[in-house]
Design a protein around this motif. Structure first.
Motif, PDB file in Angstrom:
ATOM      1  N   LEU A   9       0.835  -1.199   0.000  1.00  0.00           N
ATOM      2  CA  LEU A   9       0.000   0.000   0.000  1.00  0.00           C
ATOM      3  C   LEU A   9       0.871   1.250   0.000  1.00  0.00           C
ATOM      4  O   LEU A   9       1.959   1.263   0.573  1.00  0.00           O
ATOM      5  CB  LEU A   9      -0.914   0.026   1.231  1.00  0.00           C
ATOM      6  CG  LEU A   9      -1.880  -1.151   1.424  1.00  0.00           C
ATOM      7  CD1 LEU A   9      -2.664  -0.962   2.720  1.00  0.00           C
ATOM      8  CD2 LEU A   9      -2.818  -1.295   0.244  1.00  0.00           C
ATOM      9  N   GLU A  15      -6.226   5.417   1.836  1.00  0.00           N
ATOM     10  CA  GLU A  15      -7.208   4.493   1.279  1.00  0.00           C
ATOM     11  C   GLU A  15      -8.559   4.708   1.946  1.00  0.00           C
ATOM     12  O   GLU A  15      -8.639   4.873   3.169  1.00  0.00           O
ATOM     13  CB  GLU A  15      -6.772   3.038   1.517  1.00  0.00           C
ATOM     14  CG  GLU A  15      -5.390   2.692   0.983  1.00  0.00           C
ATOM     15  CD  GLU A  15      -5.307   2.663  -0.525  1.00  0.00           C
ATOM     16  OE1 GLU A  15      -6.376   2.666  -1.175  1.00  0.00           O
ATOM     17  OE2 GLU A  15      -4.192   2.629  -1.059  1.00  0.00           O
ATOM     18  N   ASP A  19     -11.738   0.570  -0.312  1.00  0.00           N
ATOM     19  CA  ASP A  19     -10.441   0.188  -0.878  1.00  0.00           C
ATOM     20  C   ASP A  19      -9.630  -0.636   0.116  1.00  0.00           C
ATOM     21  O   ASP A  19      -9.095  -1.700  -0.237  1.00  0.00           O
ATOM     22  CB  ASP A  19      -9.644   1.438  -1.273  1.00  0.00           C
ATOM     23  CG  ASP A  19      -9.932   1.886  -2.687  1.00  0.00           C
ATOM     24  OD1 ASP A  19     -10.359   1.039  -3.492  1.00  0.00           O
ATOM     25  OD2 ASP A  19      -9.757   3.072  -2.990  1.00  0.00           O
ATOM     26  N   ARG A  24      -8.282  -3.385  -2.093  1.00  0.00           N
ATOM     27  CA  ARG A  24      -6.846  -3.609  -1.977  1.00  0.00           C
ATOM     28  C   ARG A  24      -6.488  -5.053  -1.612  1.00  0.00           C
ATOM     29  O   ARG A  24      -5.505  -5.591  -2.145  1.00  0.00           O
ATOM     30  CB  ARG A  24      -6.237  -2.626  -0.978  1.00  0.00           C
ATOM     31  CG  ARG A  24      -6.199  -1.185  -1.472  1.00  0.00           C
ATOM     32  CD  ARG A  24      -5.347  -1.054  -2.720  1.00  0.00           C
ATOM     33  NE  ARG A  24      -5.248   0.338  -3.183  1.00  0.00           N
ATOM     34  CZ  ARG A  24      -4.552   0.729  -4.229  1.00  0.00           C
ATOM     35  NH1 ARG A  24      -3.877  -0.157  -4.937  1.00  0.00           N
ATOM     36  NH2 ARG A  24      -4.536   1.994  -4.589  1.00  0.00           N
ATOM     37  N   CYS A  27      -6.706  -6.962  -4.762  1.00  0.00           N
ATOM     38  CA  CYS A  27      -5.597  -6.584  -5.631  1.00  0.00           C
ATOM     39  C   CYS A  27      -4.280  -7.182  -5.151  1.00  0.00           C
ATOM     40  O   CYS A  27      -3.394  -7.483  -5.964  1.00  0.00           O
ATOM     41  CB  CYS A  27      -5.487  -5.065  -5.721  1.00  0.00           C
ATOM     42  SG  CYS A  27      -6.896  -4.283  -6.547  1.00  0.00           S
ATOM     43  N   TYR A  28      -4.147  -7.344  -3.848  1.00  0.00           N
ATOM     44  CA  TYR A  28      -2.928  -7.952  -3.315  1.00  0.00           C
ATOM     45  C   TYR A  28      -2.764  -9.374  -3.846  1.00  0.00           C
ATOM     46  O   TYR A  28      -1.680  -9.760  -4.304  1.00  0.00           O
ATOM     47  CB  TYR A  28      -2.966  -7.965  -1.787  1.00  0.00           C
ATOM     48  CG  TYR A  28      -1.863  -8.792  -1.165  1.00  0.00           C
ATOM     49  CD1 TYR A  28      -0.554  -8.333  -1.145  1.00  0.00           C
ATOM     50  CD2 TYR A  28      -2.131 -10.059  -0.644  1.00  0.00           C
ATOM     51  CE1 TYR A  28       0.469  -9.099  -0.591  1.00  0.00           C
ATOM     52  CE2 TYR A  28      -1.117 -10.829  -0.093  1.00  0.00           C
ATOM     53  CZ  TYR A  28       0.179 -10.353  -0.073  1.00  0.00           C
ATOM     54  OH  TYR A  28       1.184 -11.121   0.462  1.00  0.00           O
ATOM     55  N   CYS A  90      -5.628  -0.770  -9.800  1.00  0.00           N
ATOM     56  CA  CYS A  90      -5.123  -0.732  -8.422  1.00  0.00           C
ATOM     57  C   CYS A  90      -4.015  -1.756  -8.215  1.00  0.00           C
ATOM     58  O   CYS A  90      -3.072  -1.521  -7.449  1.00  0.00           O
ATOM     59  CB  CYS A  90      -6.254  -1.008  -7.431  1.00  0.00           C
ATOM     60  SG  CYS A  90      -7.515   0.287  -7.367  1.00  0.00           S
ATOM     61  N   GLN A  94       0.379  -1.956  -6.549  1.00  0.00           N
ATOM     62  CA  GLN A  94       0.763  -2.913  -5.511  1.00  0.00           C
ATOM     63  C   GLN A  94       1.788  -3.911  -6.041  1.00  0.00           C
ATOM     64  O   GLN A  94       2.713  -4.310  -5.331  1.00  0.00           O
ATOM     65  CB  GLN A  94      -0.479  -3.640  -4.982  1.00  0.00           C
ATOM     66  CG  GLN A  94      -1.357  -2.748  -4.104  1.00  0.00           C
ATOM     67  CD  GLN A  94      -2.611  -3.429  -3.612  1.00  0.00           C
ATOM     68  OE1 GLN A  94      -3.693  -3.191  -4.112  1.00  0.00           O
ATOM     69  NE2 GLN A  94      -2.475  -4.286  -2.615  1.00  0.00           N
TER      70      GLN A  94
END
Length: 328
Positions: A9, A15, A19, A24, A27-28, A90, A94
């Motif tokens: 992040l 955030e 998110d 997030r 997205c990770y 996003c 990352q």
């Protein structure tokens, strides 16, 4: 989530709730997947552009009111594609932080990805209005004639341009800048992407003559992107200029100045977050499903512009107050 997640992040402070707790984390895991196959972050950004542009063809269809179940399915597909585009957009950042594959081109691509999506999407919405406008004509008591349709479509085209470039474009650009400014005072230069147009122009001027045309075009567009960010924030520019004159590097900025900026900036982050994808897209999806996407243009041009003015006004006010103290 584990410590590895937090390291991907920019900062938990920048955030919003959705998110941080939903987008997030997804997205990770996407970043972990892409890293396993050694896929470059810029490739992920380009993938997001294809999904975003692809959604525009489905947004061109009227929803249930005009095209029944087929229209509803098309709009749902469009929404899903745009959500995937945002997830990928996003993920690229990352992934870059996870793998260390950060690049200037990556920053430029990330900054323009949203524009690449919404130009064709807004164009298709204008076409959609041209084909389906019974609801709006009914509200205004306008007869559905070819002449009225042509004139109304021109008005919607102008409104879409205002909503897209002066509205959504300017709002997203400012929100991104305030996030980078927040990170600059929180983590110094190495922890942010607080770019300036003068440096970007220098990079452009130093590019070799045989540099790829696409790279030159992207760099030129990024100069304009950063210049518009600076034009919208004169007091922030004054504050940064004073700090650079008094202190050799960002790490030399006194703690009390950092803390004052951080306190005011953090209080604005929740409002700044509303200028990004999640908040505006919720209304965008709603208006499309209700078969009145033209209302979204009005929402962008009026409501979101008022929000942008509020965030900008408050940010400029506290920057001026801090700069006045330093200048005394």
């Amino acid at each position: 989530m584990n410590e590895k997640y937090y390291q991907t992040l920019k900062s938990a402070e920048t955030e919003d709730w959705l998110d941080f707790h939903v987008v997030r984390p997804i997205c990770y895991y996407l970043a972990v997947f892409f890293a396993r196959f050694d896929i470059h972050p810029n490739t992920v950004t380009i993938m997001s552009m294809f999904f975003g542009v692809g959604s525009s063809f489905f947004f061109a269809h009227g929803c249930f009111h005009y095209e029944g179940t087929t229209g509803l399915v098309c709009n749902i597909v469009a929404i899903v594609l745009l959500i995937i585009a945002d997830l990928l957009d996003c993920t690229d950042g990352q992934l870059a932080r996870m793998t260390g594959k950060k690049s200037r081109m990556g920053r430029i691509l990330d900054g323009i990805a949203g524009f690449v999506w919404f130009v064709p999407i807004y164009a298709m919405l204008v076409y959609r209005f041209y084909c389906h406008h019974d609801i709006e004509f009914g509200w205004l008591g306008i007869a559905d004639t070819p002449t009225n349709t042509f004139i109304a479509t021109l008005v919607v085209l102008a409104l879409g341009a205002i909503a897209g470039f002066a509205g959504m474009g300017a709002q997203s650009r400012l929100a991104d800048y305030y996030i980078q400014a927040h990170l600059f005072f929180l983590k110094n230069e190495e922890g942010s992407e607080f770019d300036n147009s003068v440096r970007q122009q220098e990079i452009y001027d130093q590019m070799p003559k045989d540099a790829p045309l696409v790279e030159r075009v992207f760099q030129k567009s990024y100069i304009d992107y950063t210049r518009k960010q600076e034009q919208a924030t004169p007091q922030l520019q004054r504050l940064v200029t004073l700090l650079r004159q008094k202190y050799p590097s960002a790490t030399d900025i006194p703690a009390d100045i950092r803390e004052e900026f951080h306190r005011h900036s953090l209080a604005l982050m929740k409002w700044n977050g509303l200028l990004t994808f999640n908040f505006r897209s919720a209304f965008f999806f709603l208006f499309c499903l209700l078969d009145v996407p033209v209302v979204h243009f009005l929402f962008e041009a009026i409501a979101m512009t008022m929000l942008k003015w509020y965030v900008n006004h408050r940010h400029e006010s506290f920057c001026k107050a801090i700069a006045d103290k330093i200048g005394d």
